[in-house]
Design an enzyme around this catalytic site. Sequence first.
Site, mmCIF file in Angstrom:
data_model
loop_
_atom_site.group_PDB
_atom_site.id
_atom_site.type_symbol
_atom_site.label_atom_id
_atom_site.label_comp_id
_atom_site.label_asym_id
_atom_site.label_seq_id
_atom_site.Cartn_x
_atom_site.Cartn_y
_atom_site.Cartn_z
ATOM 1 N N TYR A 83 -15.036 -8.635 8.280
ATOM 2 C CA TYR A 83 -13.920 -7.690 8.426
ATOM 3 C C TYR A 83 -13.114 -7.970 9.684
ATOM 4 O O TYR A 83 -11.871 -7.944 9.665
ATOM 5 C CB TYR A 83 -14.442 -6.251 8.448
ATOM 6 C CG TYR A 83 -13.354 -5.232 8.714
ATOM 7 C CD1 TYR A 83 -12.327 -5.024 7.797
ATOM 8 C CD2 TYR A 83 -13.341 -4.488 9.900
ATOM 9 C CE1 TYR A 83 -11.325 -4.100 8.041
ATOM 10 C CE2 TYR A 83 -12.348 -3.560 10.149
ATOM 11 C CZ TYR A 83 -11.336 -3.373 9.220
ATOM 12 O OH TYR A 83 -10.334 -2.460 9.475
ATOM 13 N N GLY A 108 -0.052 4.736 5.509
ATOM 14 C CA GLY A 108 1.157 4.155 4.928
ATOM 15 C C GLY A 108 2.080 5.212 4.359
ATOM 16 O O GLY A 108 3.298 5.180 4.575
ATOM 17 N N GLY A 116 0.841 -1.196 0.000
ATOM 18 C CA GLY A 116 0.000 0.000 0.000
ATOM 19 C C GLY A 116 0.875 1.244 0.000
ATOM 20 O O GLY A 116 1.897 1.292 -0.657
ATOM 21 N N ALA A 117 0.480 2.271 0.707
ATOM 22 C CA ALA A 117 1.269 3.501 0.921
ATOM 23 C C ALA A 117 1.147 4.511 -0.204
ATOM 24 O O ALA A 117 1.908 5.472 -0.247
ATOM 25 C CB ALA A 117 2.743 3.200 1.190
#
Length: 275
Positions: free
Chosen positions: A167, A18, A12-13
């Site tokens: 979740y 992130g 991610g990020a």
Amino acid sequence: MNLKGKTLFISGASRGIGLAIVKRAARDGANVVIAAKTVEPNPRLPGTIHTAAAEIEAAGGKALPIQCDIRDELQVVEAARRAAEAFGGIDILVNNASAINLTTTEATPIKRFDLMFGVNVRGTFLCTQACLPYLKQSAERKRNPHILTLSPPLNMEPRWFAPHVAYTMAKYGMSMCVLGHAEEFRSYGIGVNALWPRTVIQTAALQMIPGVRPEHCRTPEIMADAAYAVLTSDAATTTGNFFIDEEVLSRAGVTDLEKYSVVAGSKQLLPDLFL
């Protein structure tokens, strides 16, 4: 201890927490490998691997953006190989990527169930597996290797399962990786820890939580500063912890958290899930 010259591999990020974490590392002169899917701008979600790379380099680091679906074994293994080839190894893995869907059982399409388990559980396990040989090499070189996963403490109260069981299981799957890998990798000298926010953080994921306004939130920088404190700690003695951002910063001597409020002076901060 700082992160100058260290290589971080992060899932991610392109945005959010992130991105804040790797920009903080970049201020020390770290190398950052961004393994994420977004390469084209999306009007609903800001940021791509390329805009993130530009922000990392502007902050003082070096960046290697790699388009990667962390559910795909070959892509992840190749991303880790490219990271190590570009920077001479991998010292830190941040399992940041996560899919969220806060729905009841009847309202959760199996396609969405599979996405959450694919990204959260499979992705975390796969990134850890692919980076492990390089993290072991980092330990042999006394470079203080860490794995940091953005997941909550394991809390088996039914109230955290009933509203969104799929979740919760997917996020707890990430936490179970932390629990198991911390013990499995202890003898290598690799620190494995989790980090979770005390309050809601203002990110794109808030679109999934109705009724949350900016005055309820803190900025991603609180998680970035807490992550930095963990990643610069002694990996050999800092492992197996489920850290909360406020507690990490308090131990680091940071007691005034006002600067992290999205709306200055807000007294309406909401606690995050699972706490």
